[in-house]
Design a protein around this motif. Structure first.
Motif, PDB file in Angstrom:
ATOM      1  N   GLU A 298       0.826  -1.202   0.000  1.00 21.26           N
ATOM      2  CA  GLU A 298       0.000   0.000   0.000  1.00 21.26           C
ATOM      3  C   GLU A 298       0.865   1.260   0.000  1.00 21.26           C
ATOM      4  OE1 GLU A 298      -3.558   2.324   0.091  1.00 21.26           O
ATOM      5  OE2 GLU A 298      -3.053   0.296  -0.557  1.00 21.26           O
ATOM      6  N   ASP A 301       2.111   1.827  -3.399  1.00 23.28           N
ATOM      7  CA  ASP A 301       1.044   2.323  -4.270  1.00 23.28           C
ATOM      8  C   ASP A 301       0.811   3.821  -4.066  1.00 23.28           C
ATOM      9  OD1 ASP A 301      -1.263   1.990  -6.093  1.00 23.28           O
ATOM     10  OD2 ASP A 301      -2.418   2.477  -4.310  1.00 23.28           O
ATOM     11  N   ILE A 302       0.687   4.261  -2.818  1.00 20.37           N
ATOM     12  CA  ILE A 302       0.384   5.681  -2.601  1.00 20.37           C
ATOM     13  C   ILE A 302       1.596   6.565  -2.881  1.00 20.37           C
ATOM     14  CG2 ILE A 302      -1.534   5.232  -1.046  1.00 20.37           C
ATOM     15  CD1 ILE A 302       0.253   5.853   1.317  1.00 20.37           C
ATOM     16  N   ARG A 305       1.582   7.254  -6.517  1.00 22.08           N
ATOM     17  CA  ARG A 305       0.506   8.146  -6.954  1.00 22.08           C
ATOM     18  C   ARG A 305       0.808   9.621  -6.669  1.00 22.08           C
ATOM     19  NH1 ARG A 305      -4.731   5.717  -7.440  1.00 22.08           N
ATOM     20  NH2 ARG A 305      -4.662   3.455  -7.163  1.00 22.08           N
ATOM     21  N   THR A 309      -0.804  14.177  -7.842  1.00 21.46           N
ATOM     22  CA  THR A 309      -1.725  14.615  -6.791  1.00 21.46           C
ATOM     23  C   THR A 309      -0.957  15.537  -5.841  1.00 21.46           C
ATOM     24  OG1 THR A 309      -1.319  12.515  -5.620  1.00 21.46           O
ATOM     25  CG2 THR A 309      -3.286  12.646  -6.983  1.00 21.46           C
ATOM     26  N   THR A 439      -7.183  12.073  -6.716  1.00 23.42           N
ATOM     27  CA  THR A 439      -6.772  11.494  -5.438  1.00 23.42           C
ATOM     28  C   THR A 439      -7.414  10.135  -5.234  1.00 23.42           C
ATOM     29  OG1 THR A 439      -6.627  13.722  -4.532  1.00 23.42           O
ATOM     30  CG2 THR A 439      -6.658  11.901  -2.962  1.00 23.42           C
ATOM     31  N   LYS A 440      -6.655   9.198  -4.717  1.00 22.29           N
ATOM     32  CA  LYS A 440      -7.185   7.866  -4.407  1.00 22.29           C
ATOM     33  C   LYS A 440      -8.292   7.982  -3.374  1.00 22.29           C
ATOM     34  CE  LYS A 440      -5.739   3.224  -2.987  1.00 22.29           C
ATOM     35  NZ  LYS A 440      -4.598   2.366  -2.586  1.00 22.29           N
ATOM     36  N   ARG A 441      -9.460   7.442  -3.697  1.00 18.51           N
ATOM     37  CA  ARG A 441     -10.601   7.543  -2.788  1.00 18.51           C
ATOM     38  C   ARG A 441     -10.549   6.432  -1.755  1.00 18.51           C
ATOM     39  NH1 ARG A 441     -10.296  11.948  -5.690  1.00 18.51           N
ATOM     40  NH2 ARG A 441     -12.250  13.086  -5.818  1.00 18.51           N
TER      41      ARG A 441
END
Length: 445
Positions: A298, A301-302, A305, A309, A439-441
């Motif tokens: 995780e 992943d962020i 991203r 963003t 943005t990732k929700r």
């Protein structure tokens, strides 16, 4: 910051100059345009940085070191583009009506040139035909060193990353009073006799009080930017135009950054930012609910991203005012070590960023070291103010009829529709928005 633009076609110097004029805010030291082997290139320079243009090498760059670069150069008559591995420096590209590759640091410079824009992925190289992309961020082989050793290694790498940018003159720091920006201030303060810090928020915002404590503890020249709701609404169109986005979370978190960057630019040429600390060291509350064996994936992943963003917020807020921002947490050496640190040292005993807190034990006030993570707009006192304002501007009927965009996207809230309306006023109703990050929700806006 600095900025670059170009078109792989001869005789396009006027068009490139027009592209640069659109993003002239990115530098305060003038610009250069030139043609090499039928490719027209242009660059805007920032004071005291690497020359943005090198005519002899057919090169233009937006670069402040190995952690942040976007480059374009001509090799054997062909234009090539590249971008740093995290995507700290922005870069977009497209094709003209004649099929010529074009590029720019901000998408707005390409709107008059092409109808289809793409973001160059982090770590990618592209020549108009072949796209070579580095593998996505993954967990490294985990270290078996004990936590005290890892904390010392992490502190050393962060110190080295900060020291590399502190060689410049007139460097300060954004300071929210959270752990990440406070780490930057604590490490930088020992490297200079005079250091400016900048904090912003609505009167009574938690960030202001924590930032004040850090500034007093570290004896910085501290600047508080006290804002009102009217200040935020006044700059909202400008922020959306700079940001090139209507993503609700991104816009909301950019308003204070934008105004703090403006104030900082009046005192320093560059500033440190704590961006990246939450992603590398597990600073978000939802991460504590994940099993430890899923945490590393995780975080990768962020972190992957960030480029379109949070890093877009940092870049555009600073660039709008000709300010250079250094994100030392995203230094390649720091990132490499961060992904070798086991997850149980990032969240331990329910405490997020546990290992990072150990790095600054004794350097910062205990209340700051132990402060839980707050969303940027919450810490600055913004919270639901913008959502409430949107309720007064957007009816239920308008939201139902306008939330479906021409490209198939669905707006999440009235707040986002309010931002989209301002975006559309400036850029038109674009059918191609694939270049724009969202943005990732994790939870509803």
């Amino acid at each position: 910051m600095s900025g670059i633009a170009g078109i792989a076609k001869p005789g396009c110097m006027a068009e490139v100059a027009g592209m640069l004029s659109t993003i002239a805010h990115r530098g305060r030291a003038g610009w250069d345009t030139f043609e090499v082997d039928g490719v027209c290139l242009g660059a805007i320079s920032a004071p005291g940085k690497l020359p943005a243009a090198d005519m002899g090498k057919g090169l233009v760059r937006d670069e402040t070191g190995p952690a942040r670069f976007a480059r374009a150069w001509v090799r054997e008559g062909r234009l090539e583009l590249s971008r740093d591995s995290i995507g700290v420096a922005p870069l977009y590209h497209g094709l003209t009506a004649e099929g010529a590759l074009c590029f720019a640091s901000e998408a707005k410079a390409l709107f008059p040139i092409t109808n289809h824009i793409e973001e160059l992925p982090p770590g990618a190289t592209y020549d108009g035909e072949r796209l070579r992309v580095m593998p996505p961020l993954t967990r490294q082989t985990l270290s078996d060193d004990p936590p005290d050793v890892l904390a010392r290694q992490l502190r050393l790498r962060l110190q080295e990353a900060v020291a590399r940018v502190m060689e410049e003159n007139k460097v300060g720091s954004w300071l929210s009073g959270g752990l990440d920006s406070s780490v930057m201030v604590a490490l930088a303060r020992s490297m200079t006799e005079r250091f400016h810090t900048f904090a912003g928020g609505l009167a009574g915002a938690p960030d202001l009080a924590f930032a004040r404590d850090v500034a007093e503890h570290m004896r910085t020249r501290h600047h508080e930017i006290i804002l009102t709701v009217q200040d935020l609404l006044r700059v909202l169109p400008e922020v959306i135009g700079s940001l090139e986005s209507f993503d609700a979370l991104l816009v909301r978190s950019s308003l204070v950054n934008h105004l703090v960057a403006k104030a900082a630019s009046e005192h320093v040429e560059a500033a440190l930012s704590g961006e990246g600390g939450d992603e590398l060291f597990a600073g978000y509350a939802y991460l504590k609910d994940l099993p430890l064996d899923r945490l590393g994936d995780e975080l990768a992943d962020i972190t992957g991203r960030l480029h379109n963003t949070a890093l877009q917020r940092v870049d555009r807020s600073a660039a709008r005012h000709g300010l250079t921002i250094h994100t030392c947490f995203l230094d390649p050496e720091v990132v490499a070590l961060a992904f070798r640190i086991p997850s149980e040292y990032k969240i331990r005993g329910g405490v997020e960023k546990w290992i990072l807190r150990r790095v600054v034990d004794g350097l910062l006030p205990e209340a700051v070291v132990e402060r839980p993570k707050a969303k940027f707009w919450e810490g600055a006192g913004v919270e639901s103010l913008l959502a409430d304002h949107a309720e007064s501007k957007v009816t239920d009927g308008d939201f139902c009829s306008e939330r479906h965009l021409p490209n198939g996207w669905l707006l999440d809230s009235k707040e986002e529709l309010m931002y989209y309306r301002l975006f559309r006023e400036q850029f038109g109703e674009l059918r191609d928005l694939e270049w724009m990050g969202r943005t990732k929700r994790l939870v509803p806006v």
